[in-house]
Design a protein around this motif. Structure first.
Motif, PDB file in Angstrom:
ATOM      1  N   GLU A 101       0.827  -1.200   0.000  1.00 57.31           N
ATOM      2  CA  GLU A 101       0.000   0.000   0.000  1.00 57.31           C
ATOM      3  C   GLU A 101       0.867   1.259   0.000  1.00 57.31           C
ATOM      4  OE1 GLU A 101      -3.918  -1.687   2.372  1.00 57.31           O
ATOM      5  OE2 GLU A 101      -2.232  -0.867   3.520  1.00 57.31           O
ATOM      6  N   GLU A 102       1.982   1.219   0.703  1.00 55.05           N
ATOM      7  CA  GLU A 102       2.886   2.366   0.685  1.00 55.05           C
ATOM      8  C   GLU A 102       3.511   2.540  -0.690  1.00 55.05           C
ATOM      9  OE1 GLU A 102       5.742   2.355   3.846  1.00 55.05           O
ATOM     10  OE2 GLU A 102       4.203   2.029   5.364  1.00 55.05           O
ATOM     11  N   GLN A 103       3.781   1.439  -1.360  1.00 52.01           N
ATOM     12  CA  GLN A 103       4.334   1.531  -2.712  1.00 52.01           C
ATOM     13  C   GLN A 103       3.300   2.142  -3.664  1.00 52.01           C
ATOM     14  OE1 GLN A 103       7.502   0.920  -3.393  1.00 52.01           O
ATOM     15  NE2 GLN A 103       7.093   1.748  -5.415  1.00 52.01           N
ATOM     16  N   VAL A 104       2.018   1.830  -3.465  1.00 52.37           N
ATOM     17  CA  VAL A 104       0.955   2.427  -4.296  1.00 52.37           C
ATOM     18  C   VAL A 104       0.939   3.935  -4.065  1.00 52.37           C
ATOM     19  CG1 VAL A 104      -1.556   2.569  -4.571  1.00 52.37           C
ATOM     20  CG2 VAL A 104      -0.453   0.346  -4.390  1.00 52.37           C
ATOM     21  N   LEU A 105       1.065   4.358  -2.818  1.00 46.95           N
ATOM     22  CA  LEU A 105       1.082   5.788  -2.517  1.00 46.95           C
ATOM     23  C   LEU A 105       2.300   6.473  -3.136  1.00 46.95           C
ATOM     24  CD1 LEU A 105      -0.059   5.835   1.218  1.00 46.95           C
ATOM     25  CD2 LEU A 105      -1.281   6.793  -0.714  1.00 46.95           C
ATOM     26  N   LYS A 106       3.460   5.835  -3.046  1.00 46.31           N
ATOM     27  CA  LYS A 106       4.667   6.419  -3.634  1.00 46.31           C
ATOM     28  C   LYS A 106       4.535   6.543  -5.144  1.00 46.31           C
ATOM     29  CE  LYS A 106       7.741   4.742  -0.019  1.00 46.31           C
ATOM     30  NZ  LYS A 106       8.790   3.791   0.343  1.00 46.31           N
ATOM     31  N   ASN A 107       3.967   5.525  -5.769  1.00 43.53           N
ATOM     32  CA  ASN A 107       3.773   5.584  -7.241  1.00 43.53           C
ATOM     33  C   ASN A 107       2.798   6.697  -7.602  1.00 43.53           C
ATOM     34  OD1 ASN A 107       5.540   3.472  -7.614  1.00 43.53           O
ATOM     35  ND2 ASN A 107       3.930   1.920  -7.673  1.00 43.53           N
ATOM     36  N   TYR A 108       1.728   6.841  -6.820  1.00 41.75           N
ATOM     37  CA  TYR A 108       0.735   7.870  -7.120  1.00 41.75           C
ATOM     38  C   TYR A 108       1.344   9.265  -7.005  1.00 41.75           C
ATOM     39  CZ  TYR A 108      -3.332  10.891  -6.728  1.00 41.75           C
ATOM     40  OH  TYR A 108      -4.236  11.895  -6.894  1.00 41.75           O
ATOM     41  N   PHE A 109       2.097   9.506  -5.932  1.00 33.96           N
ATOM     42  CA  PHE A 109       2.642  10.839  -5.713  1.00 33.96           C
ATOM     43  C   PHE A 109       3.877  11.124  -6.571  1.00 33.96           C
ATOM     44  CE2 PHE A 109       0.045  10.524  -1.858  1.00 33.96           C
ATOM     45  CZ  PHE A 109      -0.629  11.726  -1.945  1.00 33.96           C
ATOM     46  N   SER A 110       4.435  10.107  -7.197  1.00 36.29           N
ATOM     47  CA  SER A 110       5.536  10.369  -8.127  1.00 36.29           C
ATOM     48  C   SER A 110       5.024  10.647  -9.541  1.00 36.29           C
ATOM     49  CB  SER A 110       6.514   9.192  -8.140  1.00 36.29           C
ATOM     50  OG  SER A 110       5.875   8.031  -8.629  1.00 36.29           O
ATOM     51  N   SER A 111       3.750  10.397  -9.769  1.00 41.65           N
ATOM     52  CA  SER A 111       3.177  10.674 -11.095  1.00 41.65           C
ATOM     53  C   SER A 111       2.849  12.168 -11.221  1.00 41.65           C
ATOM     54  CB  SER A 111       1.915   9.835 -11.304  1.00 41.65           C
ATOM     55  OG  SER A 111       0.903  10.279 -10.425  1.00 41.65           O
ATOM     56  N   ASP A 112       2.485  12.567 -12.417  1.00 36.39           N
ATOM     57  CA  ASP A 112       2.183  13.979 -12.674  1.00 36.39           C
ATOM     58  C   ASP A 112       0.745  14.349 -12.360  1.00 36.39           C
ATOM     59  OD1 ASP A 112       4.768  14.430 -13.505  1.00 36.39           O
ATOM     60  OD2 ASP A 112       4.318  13.904 -15.596  1.00 36.39           O
ATOM     61  N   THR A 113      -0.150  13.396 -12.341  1.00 36.15           N
ATOM     62  CA  THR A 113      -1.570  13.689 -12.100  1.00 36.15           C
ATOM     63  C   THR A 113      -1.899  13.437 -10.639  1.00 36.15           C
ATOM     64  OG1 THR A 113      -2.120  11.434 -12.717  1.00 36.15           O
ATOM     65  CG2 THR A 113      -2.244  13.097 -14.456  1.00 36.15           C
ATOM     66  N   ILE A 114      -1.852  14.492  -9.854  1.00 40.10           N
ATOM     67  CA  ILE A 114      -2.169  14.425  -8.431  1.00 40.10           C
ATOM     68  C   ILE A 114      -3.308  15.403  -8.183  1.00 40.10           C
ATOM     69  CG2 ILE A 114      -1.284  14.794  -6.107  1.00 40.10           C
ATOM     70  CD1 ILE A 114       1.491  14.233  -7.169  1.00 40.10           C
ATOM     71  N   ALA A 115      -4.253  14.966  -7.378  1.00 44.09           N
ATOM     72  CA  ALA A 115      -5.388  15.835  -7.053  1.00 44.09           C
ATOM     73  C   ALA A 115      -4.870  17.069  -6.310  1.00 44.09           C
ATOM     74  CB  ALA A 115      -6.383  15.074  -6.184  1.00 44.09           C
ATOM     75  N   PRO A 116      -5.482  18.249  -6.581  1.00 44.47           N
ATOM     76  CA  PRO A 116      -4.970  19.488  -5.982  1.00 44.47           C
ATOM     77  C   PRO A 116      -4.988  19.495  -4.451  1.00 44.47           C
ATOM     78  CG  PRO A 116      -6.618  19.970  -7.668  1.00 44.47           C
ATOM     79  CD  PRO A 116      -6.575  18.504  -7.518  1.00 44.47           C
ATOM     80  N   HIS A 117      -5.974  18.874  -3.848  1.00 45.49           N
ATOM     81  CA  HIS A 117      -6.028  18.897  -2.385  1.00 45.49           C
ATOM     82  C   HIS A 117      -5.036  17.908  -1.756  1.00 45.49           C
ATOM     83  CE1 HIS A 117      -8.777  15.601  -3.346  1.00 45.49           C
ATOM     84  NE2 HIS A 117      -8.617  15.169  -2.091  1.00 45.49           N
ATOM     85  N   LEU A 118      -4.410  17.066  -2.571  1.00 46.51           N
ATOM     86  CA  LEU A 118      -3.413  16.124  -2.058  1.00 46.51           C
ATOM     87  C   LEU A 118      -1.985  16.544  -2.402  1.00 46.51           C
ATOM     88  CD1 LEU A 118      -5.168  12.739  -2.920  1.00 46.51           C
ATOM     89  CD2 LEU A 118      -5.130  13.940  -0.741  1.00 46.51           C
ATOM     90  N   GLU A 119      -1.810  17.730  -2.951  1.00 48.81           N
ATOM     91  CA  GLU A 119      -0.479  18.216  -3.344  1.00 48.81           C
ATOM     92  C   GLU A 119       0.464  18.359  -2.138  1.00 48.81           C
ATOM     93  OE1 GLU A 119       1.214  19.241  -6.157  1.00 48.81           O
ATOM     94  OE2 GLU A 119      -0.339  18.360  -7.405  1.00 48.81           O
TER      95      GLU A 119
END
Length: 157
Positions: free
Chosen positions: A22-40
């Motif tokens: 699950e932490e790896q999923v979070l790291k992959n999500y936040f390393s991508s370019d499409t991040i929701a504005p409230h999660l920046e």
């Protein structure tokens, strides 16, 4: 749906309940370019973890330690040698030993010293006489325990 899943994972991550996957999923999500504005706000955190993974320790680790000589012990030894030297260099003379040639004079001096010791001992034991009164007082405290036992029996029934 993916955003909702990421928010749930973030909540679990903040509570310390995520697994490594699950932490790896979070790291992959936040390393991508499409991040929701409230999660920046979480992006620098996970970027730090990714950057930290590539750090390496490059210094040599010494396996053998240097043995430092402790000079404090030399000064301690020097003082000990000096003290022993002073002690043994001043040997007492025959008159300083306290010996008497005349046996009667030695007996008289011994009697005087024993009398002085006896006087001091008697003076010390006379001041300790009040301890017998303390023992009498502590023996009467035993009666208080009996009273307490009987009152506890009376009030329990």
């Amino acid at each position: 749906m993916v955003l909702n899943n990421i928010e749930k994972l973030l909540e679990k991550y903040e509570n310390g309940e995520t697994t490594l996957k699950e932490e790896q999923v979070l790291k992959n999500y936040f390393s991508s370019d499409t991040i929701a504005p409230h999660l920046e706000v979480y992006k620098p955190l996970f970027a730090y973890f990714l950057g930290n993974r590539q750090e390496q320790f490059t210094k040599d680790v010494p396996l053998k330690t240097k043995r430092n000589f402790n000079y404090k012990w030399i000064s301690v030894a020097a003082v000990a040698v000096l003290m022993l030297g002073f002690y043994f260099s001043t040997s007492p003379t025959k008159s300083e030993l306290g010996t008497y040639e005349d046996p009667q004079l030695a007996f008289n001096e011994f009697s005087k010293s024993m009398e002085l010791i006896s006087q001091k001992f008697n003076k010390g034991t006379s001041t300790v006489g009040y301890l017998n009164e303390v023992n009498k007082g502590t023996s009467t405290l035993g009666y208080l325990n009996e009273i307490e036992n009987t009152t506890s029996i009376i009030f329990k029934n």
